[in-house]
Design a protein around this motif. Structure first.
Motif, PDB file in Angstrom:
ATOM      1  N   ALA A 116      19.530 123.885  95.193  1.00  0.00           N
ATOM      2  CA  ALA A 116      20.228 123.952  96.488  1.00  0.00           C
ATOM      3  C   ALA A 116      20.504 125.431  96.760  1.00  0.00           C
ATOM      4  CB  ALA A 116      21.404 123.037  96.433  1.00  0.00           C
ATOM      5  N   VAL A 117      20.924 126.215  95.841  1.00  0.00           N
ATOM      6  CA  VAL A 117      21.389 127.707  96.197  1.00  0.00           C
ATOM      7  C   VAL A 117      20.100 128.416  96.482  1.00  0.00           C
ATOM      8  CG1 VAL A 117      22.282 129.823  95.324  1.00  0.00           C
ATOM      9  CG2 VAL A 117      23.250 127.663  94.579  1.00  0.00           C
ATOM     10  N   LYS A 118      18.844 128.034  95.815  1.00  0.00           N
ATOM     11  CA  LYS A 118      17.653 128.792  95.919  1.00  0.00           C
ATOM     12  C   LYS A 118      17.049 128.316  97.329  1.00  0.00           C
ATOM     13  CE  LYS A 118      14.020 129.311  92.660  1.00  0.00           C
ATOM     14  NZ  LYS A 118      13.134 128.575  91.884  1.00  0.00           N
ATOM     15  N   ALA A 119      17.044 127.037  97.532  1.00  0.00           N
ATOM     16  CA  ALA A 119      16.863 126.576  98.915  1.00  0.00           C
ATOM     17  C   ALA A 119      17.399 127.456 100.092  1.00  0.00           C
ATOM     18  CB  ALA A 119      16.842 125.174  99.235  1.00  0.00           C
ATOM     19  N   MET A 120      18.601 127.718  99.760  1.00  0.00           N
ATOM     20  CA  MET A 120      19.443 128.416 100.961  1.00  0.00           C
ATOM     21  C   MET A 120      19.079 130.005 100.991  1.00  0.00           C
ATOM     22  SD  MET A 120      21.114 125.932 102.171  1.00  0.00           S
ATOM     23  CE  MET A 120      22.376 126.599 102.987  1.00  0.00           C
ATOM     24  N   LEU A 121      18.856 130.468  99.911  1.00  0.00           N
ATOM     25  CA  LEU A 121      18.490 131.981  99.757  1.00  0.00           C
ATOM     26  C   LEU A 121      16.911 132.216 100.312  1.00  0.00           C
ATOM     27  CD1 LEU A 121      19.980 132.935  96.313  1.00  0.00           C
ATOM     28  CD2 LEU A 121      20.907 133.452  98.730  1.00  0.00           C
TER      29      LEU A 121
ATOM     30  N   LEU B  98      34.552 119.930  80.670  1.00  0.00           N
ATOM     31  CA  LEU B  98      35.193 120.746  81.696  1.00  0.00           C
ATOM     32  C   LEU B  98      34.254 121.895  82.077  1.00  0.00           C
ATOM     33  CD1 LEU B  98      38.826 121.322  80.515  1.00  0.00           C
ATOM     34  CD2 LEU B  98      38.077 119.511  82.500  1.00  0.00           C
ATOM     35  N   ASN B  99      33.862 121.861  83.447  1.00  0.00           N
ATOM     36  CA  ASN B  99      32.867 122.916  83.969  1.00  0.00           C
ATOM     37  C   ASN B  99      33.530 124.041  84.134  1.00  0.00           C
ATOM     38  OD1 ASN B  99      30.189 121.266  84.029  1.00  0.00           O
ATOM     39  ND2 ASN B  99      31.903 120.024  84.919  1.00  0.00           N
ATOM     40  N   PRO B 100      33.152 125.267  84.106  1.00  0.00           N
ATOM     41  CA  PRO B 100      33.390 126.551  84.478  1.00  0.00           C
ATOM     42  C   PRO B 100      33.781 126.476  86.183  1.00  0.00           C
ATOM     43  CG  PRO B 100      31.280 126.896  83.984  1.00  0.00           C
ATOM     44  CD  PRO B 100      31.533 125.417  83.471  1.00  0.00           C
ATOM     45  N   THR B 101      34.526 127.339  86.519  1.00  0.00           N
ATOM     46  CA  THR B 101      34.744 127.279  88.012  1.00  0.00           C
ATOM     47  C   THR B 101      34.297 128.284  88.697  1.00  0.00           C
ATOM     48  OG1 THR B 101      36.772 125.529  87.592  1.00  0.00           O
ATOM     49  CG2 THR B 101      36.747 127.116  89.702  1.00  0.00           C
ATOM     50  N   LEU B 102      33.432 128.621  89.351  1.00  0.00           N
ATOM     51  CA  LEU B 102      33.016 129.641  90.261  1.00  0.00           C
ATOM     52  C   LEU B 102      33.584 129.661  91.647  1.00  0.00           C
ATOM     53  CD1 LEU B 102      29.356 129.108  89.317  1.00  0.00           C
ATOM     54  CD2 LEU B 102      31.107 130.680  88.062  1.00  0.00           C
ATOM     55  N   PRO B 103      34.710 130.532  91.998  1.00  0.00           N
ATOM     56  CA  PRO B 103      35.417 130.253  92.959  1.00  0.00           C
ATOM     57  C   PRO B 103      35.034 130.712  94.231  1.00  0.00           C
ATOM     58  CG  PRO B 103      36.345 132.258  91.701  1.00  0.00           C
ATOM     59  CD  PRO B 103      35.355 131.632  90.864  1.00  0.00           C
ATOM     60  N   ASP B 104      33.975 131.651  94.209  1.00  0.00           N
ATOM     61  CA  ASP B 104      33.335 132.296  95.600  1.00  0.00           C
ATOM     62  C   ASP B 104      31.883 132.408  95.670  1.00  0.00           C
ATOM     63  OD1 ASP B 104      33.146 134.288  93.849  1.00  0.00           O
ATOM     64  OD2 ASP B 104      34.715 135.673  94.648  1.00  0.00           O
ATOM     65  N   ARG B 105      31.400 132.616  96.744  1.00  0.00           N
ATOM     66  CA  ARG B 105      29.994 132.969  96.922  1.00  0.00           C
ATOM     67  C   ARG B 105      29.343 133.931  95.990  1.00  0.00           C
ATOM     68  NH1 ARG B 105      26.985 136.499 100.207  1.00  0.00           N
ATOM     69  NH2 ARG B 105      25.197 135.381 101.172  1.00  0.00           N
TER      70      ARG B 105
ATOM     71  N   LEU C 274      26.423 133.038  93.697  1.00  0.00           N
ATOM     72  CA  LEU C 274      25.174 133.744  93.552  1.00  0.00           C
ATOM     73  C   LEU C 274      24.632 134.367  92.188  1.00  0.00           C
ATOM     74  CD1 LEU C 274      25.047 135.364  97.203  1.00  0.00           C
ATOM     75  CD2 LEU C 274      24.237 133.112  96.508  1.00  0.00           C
ATOM     76  N   GLU C 275      25.674 134.925  91.661  1.00  0.00           N
ATOM     77  CA  GLU C 275      25.307 135.670  90.270  1.00  0.00           C
ATOM     78  C   GLU C 275      25.093 134.667  89.058  1.00  0.00           C
ATOM     79  OE1 GLU C 275      28.853 138.074  89.301  1.00  0.00           O
ATOM     80  OE2 GLU C 275      28.360 139.149  90.870  1.00  0.00           O
ATOM     81  N   GLN C 276      25.668 133.400  89.004  1.00  0.00           N
ATOM     82  CA  GLN C 276      25.432 132.674  88.025  1.00  0.00           C
ATOM     83  C   GLN C 276      24.701 131.120  88.330  1.00  0.00           C
ATOM     84  OE1 GLN C 276      28.931 132.110  85.614  1.00  0.00           O
ATOM     85  NE2 GLN C 276      29.973 133.631  86.511  1.00  0.00           N
TER      86      GLN C 276
END
Lengths: 401, 166
Positions: free
Chosen positions: B22-27, B3-10, B14-16
């Motif tokens: 993909a996150v890096k490419a967007m940032l 069960l993966n942890p859920t990260l509910p929002d932006r 961004l923190e974790q």
């Protein structure tokens, strides 16, 4: 409101070009595929696939059904690989629910999905060879396919539309002696693959019709969304079973055949090897079959056993509630991909927290692969197109849904 | 099943997950590019503005999400914006799916076509056009694919009855 264009005719036919309409009723199109082909003499210039003749709106129907009522709908999409459809849908919903599936159920699922892959490949081989003109192979492959269908019937009560995998596990325990029947089938099957291979692999007509025909480069295959055996025949080594394992595939040892030839012949060879690998997987599943339950313990989601339902008040209530009201699934969205006989299936399930899905979308491999048909056939003869359609193993039911 | 942890929002993503390709490419592209993100059920979802969809696909393709797997829409009527477009991208290298989303308004739904990035999107965009009535600007051959040419309405919209109009 969006403007709607009409189906355009192919215009600007330069000089000697003509338009040939193939299908929708044509024996070599494996269903109701219509191809509008622009030709110069016998050479293909342009192909425009016209689809939608089998569109039944399954995605819309799903929105009006309970989650458990959708399993039988999934069978009808790809009728050659019914258990892979069941599996993909169940895995997607189980992920939303956070259900843990007992090991025995996972192993039986793997076993049956591989049998289903054999079924799919056998139909492909028979019809593909028949398109080329080798009629005999069809009779041979359907002989073995019949045995696989009998195995499905024994376990699910249905030969083709099995609906055997349910959300949370399996419908019921396989009948006594069923695993021995699978073993008996496995004992004879590798010889049968040799038999098909003997009929075709050295056959000069078959070789000439297939070798170098319908070339697709690896870059084109990726750009056009081609998956499964055609992708691996073009040199892209990717198989979801090995690379992103689901339902316990990581516990099985098998090879993923690839080739860099990218032609119709390579796709033929790869599927033959895949059949042998499937036999290995089924053998491992039989040898290591764990014991235990075949359903997850989740009384509000999984139907109780018939016996419990007749003797226990709680089970009776749960049974009644599941059948009449369904079960709520937590809100969220998942995308589950699996590898079926033709390529990658993907189920996108969006839940709004009720007992009916808000949206179910199915990605099926033949849909994008059909776009690659023109790339594969351009500049080649009309007769080659028939060989190429056979080699991408097209199923129209899954294109139109 | 892990069960993966859920990260509910932006913020949480961004923190974790700032190391995620993909996150890096967007940032790297722009800090505003990512208007929403979440990590649920082991899947990363990134949401971009509809006018930036094609650029987002180019960036993600360059970041290693080389395979366009699937694309569809969800009708959230009566919410606004009405339509959610979900693009599922697969990375052969990272062995992972990500979901790219964009929301478009219901009054005149239109979004850029991504067929220039992945030709595979051609049929998918025609399907969404046919069944949802969302137009794709720059699509080479935008016409109905499943329904007959003279069909009225878009069957997968929520205001279209399951039995059809009788």
């Amino acid at each position: 409101m969006a403007t709607v264009g009409t189906t355009p005719e192919i215009t600007n036919l330069g000089g000697q070009h003509m338009v040939l309409n193939m299908g929708p009723q044509h024996p070599a199109t494996h269903g109701v595929l219509r191809l509008v082909v622009e030709i110069d003499g016998e050479v293909i210039v342009k192909i425009r696939p016209e689809i939608g003749y089998l569109h039944t709106g399954i995605e819309k129907t799903c929105e009006a059904k309970f989650y458990q009522q959708i399993v039988p709908l999934t069978d009808r999409i790809n009728y050659l690989d019914p258990l892979a459809n069941n599996l993909c849908y169940c895995l997607a919903v189980e992920r939303l629910l956070g259900l843990e599936i007992p090991e025995r159920a996972q192993w039986i699922r793997v076993l049956l999905t591989e049998l289903s892959r054999l079924n799919s490949h056998l139909v492909w081989l028979g019809t593909h060879a028949m398109d080329i003109g080798a009629l005999t192979v069809f009779l041979y492959t359907f002989r073995e396919r019949e045995e696989i269908l009998r195995l499905f019937e024994a376990v699910a009560g249905q030969r083709m539309m099995t609906s055997y995998f349910r959300i949370g596990g399996l419908a019921m325990e396989p009948p006594p002696g069923w695993f021995d029947r699978v073993q008996a089938f496995l004992n004879i099957f590798p010889e049968k693959i040799d038999e098909y291979s003997n009929l075709l692999t050295g056959n000069p007509i078959f070789i000439n019709r297939l070798k170098g025909v319908g070339y697709l480069s690896g870059a084109d295959a990726v750009a056009l969304g081609v998956t499964g055996p055609p992708l691996r025949a073009s040199g892209v080594d990717f198989d979801l079973r090995r690379d992103m394992p689901y339902s316990g595939y990581e516990k099985f040892k098998f090879e993923v055949p690839t080739s860099t030839e990218g032609d119709t012949w390579a796709r033929y060879v790869i599927r033959l090897v895949e059949m042998r690998e499937s036999v290995k997987i089924i053998q491992q599943a039989l040898d290591g079959m764990p014991g235990g339950p075949i359903k997850a313990y989740a009384p509000k989601i999984v139907l109780p056993d018939r016996e419990q339902m007749k003797t226990g008040m709680e089970s009776l209530i749960h049974h009644f509630k599941i059948v009449t009201d369904g079960f709520p699934v937590p809100a969220g969205e998942v995308y589950q991909g699996i590898e079926c006989g033709h390529g990658q299936i993907g189920y996108y399930v969006v839940s709004d927290g009720t007992a009916k899905p808000y949206r179910v979308h199915m990605r099926y491999p033949s849909f994008p692969t059909l776009q690659a048909l023109e790339t594969m056939c351009k500049g080649r003869l009309i007769a080659d197109m028939v060989a190429v359609i056979g080699s991408i193993d097209i199923v129209l039911g899954e294109i139109d849904r | 099943m892990i069960l993966n942890p859920t990260l509910p929002d932006r913020q949480a993503v961004l923190e974790q997950m700032s190391d995620h390709p993909a996150v890096k490419a967007m940032l790297d592209w722009s800090t505003e590019a990512l208007i929403d993100a979440k990590f649920e059920f082991g899947e990363l979802t990134v949401t971009v503005a509809p006018e930036k969809i094609r650029e987002a696909c180019v960036r993600l393709q360059a970041a290693g999400y080389n395979f366009f797997d699937d694309m569809t829409a969800v009708d959230w009527q009566p919410a606004t914006p009405r339509f959610q477009l979900s693009y599922h991208l697969l990375s052969h290298k990272f062995r992972e799916y990500i979901r790219l989303r964009a929301f478009v308004d219901g009054a005149d739904p239109v979004i850029d076509s991504i067929t220039q990035v992945w030709p595979a999107a051609n049929f998918y965009e025609r399907e969404v056009f046919d069944l949802f009535g969302i137009r794709f600007a720059g699509h080479p051959d935008l016409r109905r694919i499943m329904m007959p040419d003279d069909w009225e309405g878009h069957p997968l919209r929520k205001d279209y009855p399951v039995e059809g109009y009788r």
